[in-house]
Design an enzyme around this catalytic site. Structure first.
Site, PDB file in Angstrom:
ATOM      1  N   LYS A 114       0.864  -1.190   0.000  1.00  0.00           N
ATOM      2  CA  LYS A 114       0.000   0.000   0.000  1.00  0.00           C
ATOM      3  C   LYS A 114       0.894   1.232   0.000  1.00  0.00           C
ATOM      4  O   LYS A 114       1.986   1.210   0.563  1.00  0.00           O
ATOM      5  CB  LYS A 114      -0.864   0.011   1.265  1.00  0.00           C
ATOM      6  CG  LYS A 114      -2.079   0.889   1.148  1.00  0.00           C
ATOM      7  CD  LYS A 114      -3.201   0.134   0.478  1.00  0.00           C
ATOM      8  CE  LYS A 114      -4.454   0.978   0.362  1.00  0.00           C
ATOM      9  NZ  LYS A 114      -5.600   0.161  -0.071  1.00  0.00           N
ATOM     10  N   GLY A 226     -25.402   3.753   0.826  1.00  0.00           N
ATOM     11  CA  GLY A 226     -24.296   4.315   0.045  1.00  0.00           C
ATOM     12  C   GLY A 226     -24.529   3.996  -1.418  1.00  0.00           C
ATOM     13  O   GLY A 226     -24.514   2.830  -1.802  1.00  0.00           O
ATOM     14  N   GLY A 228     -22.767   5.140  -4.156  1.00  0.00           N
ATOM     15  CA  GLY A 228     -21.639   5.627  -4.954  1.00  0.00           C
ATOM     16  C   GLY A 228     -21.201   4.532  -5.905  1.00  0.00           C
ATOM     17  O   GLY A 228     -22.020   3.743  -6.387  1.00  0.00           O
ATOM     18  N   ASN A 229     -19.895   4.451  -6.130  1.00  0.00           N
ATOM     19  CA  ASN A 229     -19.381   3.452  -7.070  1.00  0.00           C
ATOM     20  C   ASN A 229     -19.772   2.032  -6.646  1.00  0.00           C
ATOM     21  O   ASN A 229     -20.396   1.296  -7.418  1.00  0.00           O
ATOM     22  CB  ASN A 229     -17.854   3.600  -7.169  1.00  0.00           C
ATOM     23  CG  ASN A 229     -17.225   2.493  -7.992  1.00  0.00           C
ATOM     24  OD1 ASN A 229     -16.865   1.451  -7.471  1.00  0.00           O
ATOM     25  ND2 ASN A 229     -17.137   2.695  -9.293  1.00  0.00           N
ATOM     26  N   VAL A 230     -19.465   1.661  -5.426  1.00  0.00           N
ATOM     27  CA  VAL A 230     -19.717   0.285  -4.980  1.00  0.00           C
ATOM     28  C   VAL A 230     -21.216   0.014  -4.844  1.00  0.00           C
ATOM     29  O   VAL A 230     -21.751  -0.962  -5.382  1.00  0.00           O
ATOM     30  CB  VAL A 230     -18.989   0.007  -3.640  1.00  0.00           C
ATOM     31  CG1 VAL A 230     -19.291  -1.404  -3.144  1.00  0.00           C
ATOM     32  CG2 VAL A 230     -17.485   0.190  -3.796  1.00  0.00           C
ATOM     33  N   GLY A 231     -21.916   0.890  -4.115  1.00  0.00           N
ATOM     34  CA  GLY A 231     -23.328   0.656  -3.815  1.00  0.00           C
ATOM     35  C   GLY A 231     -24.224   0.639  -5.042  1.00  0.00           C
ATOM     36  O   GLY A 231     -25.134  -0.191  -5.143  1.00  0.00           O
TER      37      GLY A 231
HETATM   38  P1  NAD Z   1     -18.050   6.691  -3.398  1.00  0.00           P
HETATM   39  O1  NAD Z   1     -17.488   7.976  -2.915  1.00  0.00           O
HETATM   40  O2  NAD Z   1     -18.201   6.451  -4.855  1.00  0.00           O
HETATM   41  O3  NAD Z   1     -19.514   6.469  -2.762  1.00  0.00           O
HETATM   42  C1  NAD Z   1     -19.808   6.601  -1.404  1.00  0.00           C
HETATM   43  C2  NAD Z   1     -21.328   6.790  -1.274  1.00  0.00           C
HETATM   44  O4  NAD Z   1     -21.681   6.764   0.111  1.00  0.00           O
HETATM   45  C3  NAD Z   1     -21.852   8.118  -1.823  1.00  0.00           C
HETATM   46  O5  NAD Z   1     -23.093   7.882  -2.487  1.00  0.00           O
HETATM   47  C4  NAD Z   1     -22.097   8.966  -0.564  1.00  0.00           C
HETATM   48  O6  NAD Z   1     -23.145   9.911  -0.739  1.00  0.00           O
HETATM   49  C5  NAD Z   1     -22.514   7.897   0.405  1.00  0.00           C
HETATM   50  N1  NAD Z   1     -22.288   8.246   1.809  1.00  0.00           N
HETATM   51  C6  NAD Z   1     -21.246   8.915   2.365  1.00  0.00           C
HETATM   52  N2  NAD Z   1     -21.421   9.008   3.695  1.00  0.00           N
HETATM   53  C7  NAD Z   1     -22.580   8.370   3.968  1.00  0.00           C
HETATM   54  C8  NAD Z   1     -23.284   8.114   5.162  1.00  0.00           C
HETATM   55  N3  NAD Z   1     -22.840   8.526   6.332  1.00  0.00           N
HETATM   56  N4  NAD Z   1     -24.435   7.396   5.062  1.00  0.00           N
HETATM   57  C9  NAD Z   1     -24.895   6.958   3.880  1.00  0.00           C
HETATM   58  N5  NAD Z   1     -24.278   7.182   2.719  1.00  0.00           N
HETATM   59  C10 NAD Z   1     -23.120   7.879   2.765  1.00  0.00           C
HETATM   60  O7  NAD Z   1     -17.163   5.551  -2.704  1.00  0.00           O
HETATM   61  P2  NAD Z   1     -17.006   4.025  -3.123  1.00  0.00           P
HETATM   62  O8  NAD Z   1     -15.841   3.888  -4.021  1.00  0.00           O
HETATM   63  O9  NAD Z   1     -18.341   3.497  -3.545  1.00  0.00           O
HETATM   64  O10 NAD Z   1     -16.589   3.371  -1.727  1.00  0.00           O
HETATM   65  C11 NAD Z   1     -17.546   3.070  -0.715  1.00  0.00           C
HETATM   66  C12 NAD Z   1     -16.879   2.157   0.301  1.00  0.00           C
HETATM   67  O11 NAD Z   1     -16.408   0.978  -0.348  1.00  0.00           O
HETATM   68  C13 NAD Z   1     -15.664   2.726   1.037  1.00  0.00           C
HETATM   69  O12 NAD Z   1     -15.639   2.193   2.352  1.00  0.00           O
HETATM   70  C14 NAD Z   1     -14.489   2.160   0.246  1.00  0.00           C
HETATM   71  O13 NAD Z   1     -13.304   2.082   1.038  1.00  0.00           O
HETATM   72  C15 NAD Z   1     -15.018   0.780  -0.058  1.00  0.00           C
HETATM   73  N6  NAD Z   1     -14.352   0.119  -1.183  1.00  0.00           N
HETATM   74  C16 NAD Z   1     -14.368   0.663  -2.436  1.00  0.00           C
HETATM   75  C17 NAD Z   1     -13.755  -0.004  -3.494  1.00  0.00           C
HETATM   76  C18 NAD Z   1     -13.813   0.525  -4.900  1.00  0.00           C
HETATM   77  O14 NAD Z   1     -13.324  -0.167  -5.809  1.00  0.00           O
HETATM   78  N7  NAD Z   1     -14.388   1.682  -5.145  1.00  0.00           N
HETATM   79  C19 NAD Z   1     -13.090  -1.225  -3.261  1.00  0.00           C
HETATM   80  C20 NAD Z   1     -13.089  -1.777  -1.978  1.00  0.00           C
HETATM   81  C21 NAD Z   1     -13.732  -1.076  -0.944  1.00  0.00           C
END
Ligand code: NAD
Length: 425
Positions: A114, A226, A228-231
Site C-alpha cells: 500500500k 451508500g 456511490g461506485n460500490v453501492g
Molecule cells: P463513493 O465515494 O463512490 O460512494 C460513497 C457513497 O456513500 C456516496 O453515495 C455517498 O453519498 C454515500 N455516503 C457517504 N457518507 C454516507 C453516510 N454517512 N451514510 C450513507 N451514505 C453515505 O465511494 P465508493 O468507491 O463506492 O466506496 C464506498 C466504500 O467501499 C468505502 O468504504 C471504500 O473504502 C469501499 N471500497 C471501495 C472499493 C472501490 O473499488 N471503489 C473497493 C473496496 C472497498
C-alpha cells in the site's frame, strides 16, 4: 526488552495497532508462534520519500509519501496508493498488511502493499497534482514494477493518476510497462469493467450466500446504504440477478419502496440531481432506518462503523455483504453472529476490484485484449469459486466463529504456508 520487541517508528499508530491485534487473535486461533507473528507484523520494506512540488504561484511545497511492502510470499506486492492529508506511515503499513490478507483470501498470486502521500489533493491544481504524482512515482520507481510491486488507485487517486504513474515509470525503465499499475484508463491497457467490479463482486457474494443460506436469490429483498461506485453497481447487479432492491441511500438520506426500486432510474436521478432522495414515488427514510429494515440482505457500501453495538440488535437482515471497508464494529460482529446473521466480511465481499486488477494485469502481460463481457465472466467465476471455498472452510473448521474470523484464518494460513515452503520461517 524481550528479543521480540522491535521499536519500529509506526508502532504507536492506532490503525497499525488494530491490524496487529487482529493478527494476534488469528495467530492464537490457528496456532502460530510469537516468532512468526513478529515476522508477519512488520512489512518487508517501508519506503519513505520526500516529494517537492513547484506550485503554480512559484512557491515550493514539500510532501512525504510512503510505499509499504508488507509480504511477498504469494507473489509481487499489490495494493493502492492514496492521497490524503491524514495518511501516516503506520496507517500505510496496516493497510498493506490487510492487502496481504485480502489478496491471499482471494486466491490471487499477489502479496500485499500500500502507498500514500500525505497531501490534500483538493488544494492542488491539475498541473500540481500531475507533478506530485510523477515525482512520487519516480521516487519509488526502483522499488515497483510488473513483477515486483503493482500499485492501483485508492482514496483520491484515479485512472488519470495511474496514467501519469505508468508514463513516468515507462520513461524511467525505457519501455511501455503496462503491468506496473492497474485500473488504468481503458485506452492505456485498462478495463472498462474495472469501474463495475467491486459492486459486482459485492452483489455476487450476496447472491451466492443466499443460494447457500436462504434457498436462492430470486425475489430476496435488498437494502443498500451508500449509492456511490460500490453501492450503485451492487444494487444494479442484485436487481439484474433477480433480487428486489427495496431501499438505497446516500449521504443525504434514503428511499424505500417495498415493491422494489427501479435502479437504472435511481442511478439517473443521482447523476442528474446529486442525490437518490429526489427519486419520485418512494418513501423517504433515514440512513439509520435503512440499516434496520426487515430485508433479507443488507449491503453497507458507504463508510465504516455504521453497524455498532447500539444498533446491531435491531438489524433484521439475514445476510450482510460488506461493500464498505469496516462497516461493522467488532462488538456488533459478535451480536450479529449470536443472532445467526451471516456477515460476509469486507475482505472477501469487496475483493472484486483487486480481482479485476489481476485480470487486467495478466492480460497486459500477455498483450491480450479483453471485452467487458469476458472480463466480467472471469471475475464471476473467480469470485464464485472463491466465495464457496471460504464458505465451505468456515462451515467445516470455524463454524463456532463469525465468517470474518474464518476468512482471516484462511488468509493468514495461506501466507504462512507459502513462507514455510520458501524456507523463510
Ligand atoms: P463513493 O465515494 O463512490 O460512494 C460513497 C457513497 O456513500 C456516496 O453515495 C455517498 O453519498 C454515500 N455516503 C457517504 N457518507 C454516507 C453516510 N454517512 N451514510 C450513507 N451514505 C453515505 O465511494 P465508493 O468507491 O463506492 O466506496 C464506498 C466504500 O467501499 C468505502 O468504504 C471504500 O473504502 C469501499 N471500497 C471501495 C472499493 C472501490 O473499488 N471503489 C473497493 C473496496 C472497498
Amino acid at each position: 526488552m524481550s528479543i521480540h520487541e522491535l521499536n519500529a517508528p509506526y508502532e504507536q499508530d492506532p490503525t497499525y495497532q488494530m491490524a496487529v491485534k487482529q493478527l494476534r487473535d488469528v495467530a492464537e486461533l490457528i496456532g502460530l508462534s510469537a516468532e512468526v507473528v513478529e515476522v508477519l507484523r512488520h512489512p518487508e520494506k517501508l519506503i519513505q520519500v520526500r516529494v517537492v512540488v513547484k506550485l503554480d504561484d512559484g512557491r515550493l511545497a514539500t510532501f512525504i509519501g510512503w510505499r509499504s511492502q508488507h509480504n511477498s510470499a504469494l507473489g509481487p506486492y499489490k495494493g493502492g496508493i492514496r492521497y490524503h492529508s491524514n495518511s501516516t506511515a503506520g496507517e500505510t503499513v496496516a493497510l498493506s498488511m490487510w492487502m496481504t490478507w485480502k489478496n491471499s483470501l482471494a486466491g490471487l498470486p499477489y502479496g500485499g502493499g500500500k502507498g500514500a502521500v500525505r497531501v490534500d489533493p483538493k488544494k492542488l491544481s491539475i498541473r500540481e497534482l500531475e507533478e506530485l504524482s510523477r515525482k512520487y512515482f519516480a521516487a519509488i520507481a526502483k522499488e515497483v514494477g510488473p513483477d515486483l510491486d503493482i500499485p492501483a488507485p485508492d482514496i483520491y487517486t484515479n485512472p488519470q493518476v495511474m496514467a501519469w504513474f505508468l508514463d513516468e515509470y515507462s520513461k524511467i525503465s525505457g519501455y511501455n510497462a503496462w503491468g506496473v499499475v492497474t485500473a488504468k484508463p481503458p485506452i492505456l491497457g485498462g478495463l472498462k469493467a474495472r469501474e463495475i467490479s467491486t459492486g459486482y463482486g459485492v452483489a455476487l457474494v450476496a447472491r451466492e450466500a443466499s443460494k447457500r443460506a436462504l434457498g436462492g436469490f430470486d425475489e430476496r429483498t435488498v437494502a443498500v446504504q451508500g449509492f456511490g461506485n460500490v453501492g450503485s453497481y451492487a444494487a444494479l447487479y442484485s436487481a439484474q440477478w433477480g433480487a428486489r432492491v427495496v431501499a438505497v441511500s446516500d449521504s443525504q438520506g434514503g428511499i424505500y419502496d417495498p415493491k422494489g426500486l427501479d435502479i437504472v432510474k435511481a442511478i439517473e436521478v443521482k447523476s442528474k440531481t446529486g442525490s437518490v432522495i429526489n427519486y419520485e414515488g418512494a418513501k423517504r427514510i433515514s440512513n439509520e432506518d435503512l440499516l434496520e429494515l426487515g430485508v433479507d440482505i443488507l449491503i453497507p457500501a458507504a463508510v465504516e462503523n455504521v453497524i455498532r453495538e447500539d444498533n446491531a440488535t435491531r438489524v433484521k437482515a439475514k445476510i450482510i455483504s460488506e461493500g464498505a471497508n469496516g462497516p461493522t464494529t467488532p462488538e456488533a460482529d459478535k451480536i450479529l453472529y449470536d443472532k445467526g446473521v451471516i456477515v460476509i466480511p469486507d475482505v472477501l465481499a469487496n475483493a472484486g476490484g483487486v480481482a479485476m486488477s489481476w485480470i487486467e494485469w495478466s492480460h497486459n502481460r500477455m498483450g491480450c485484449i479483453l471485452t467487458d463481457e469476458e472480463a466480467l465472466s472471469r471475475l464471476d467465476k473467480l469470485m464464485t469459486q472463491n466465495f464457496h471455498r471460504v464458505y465451505d472452510e468456515w462451515q467445516r473448521k470455524y463454524l463456532d466463529k463469525p465468517m470474518r474470523t474464518a476468512a482471516y484464518a484462511i488468509a493468514v494460513d495461506r501466507v504462512v504456508q507459502a513462507m514455510k515452503l520458501r524456507g523463510w520461517i
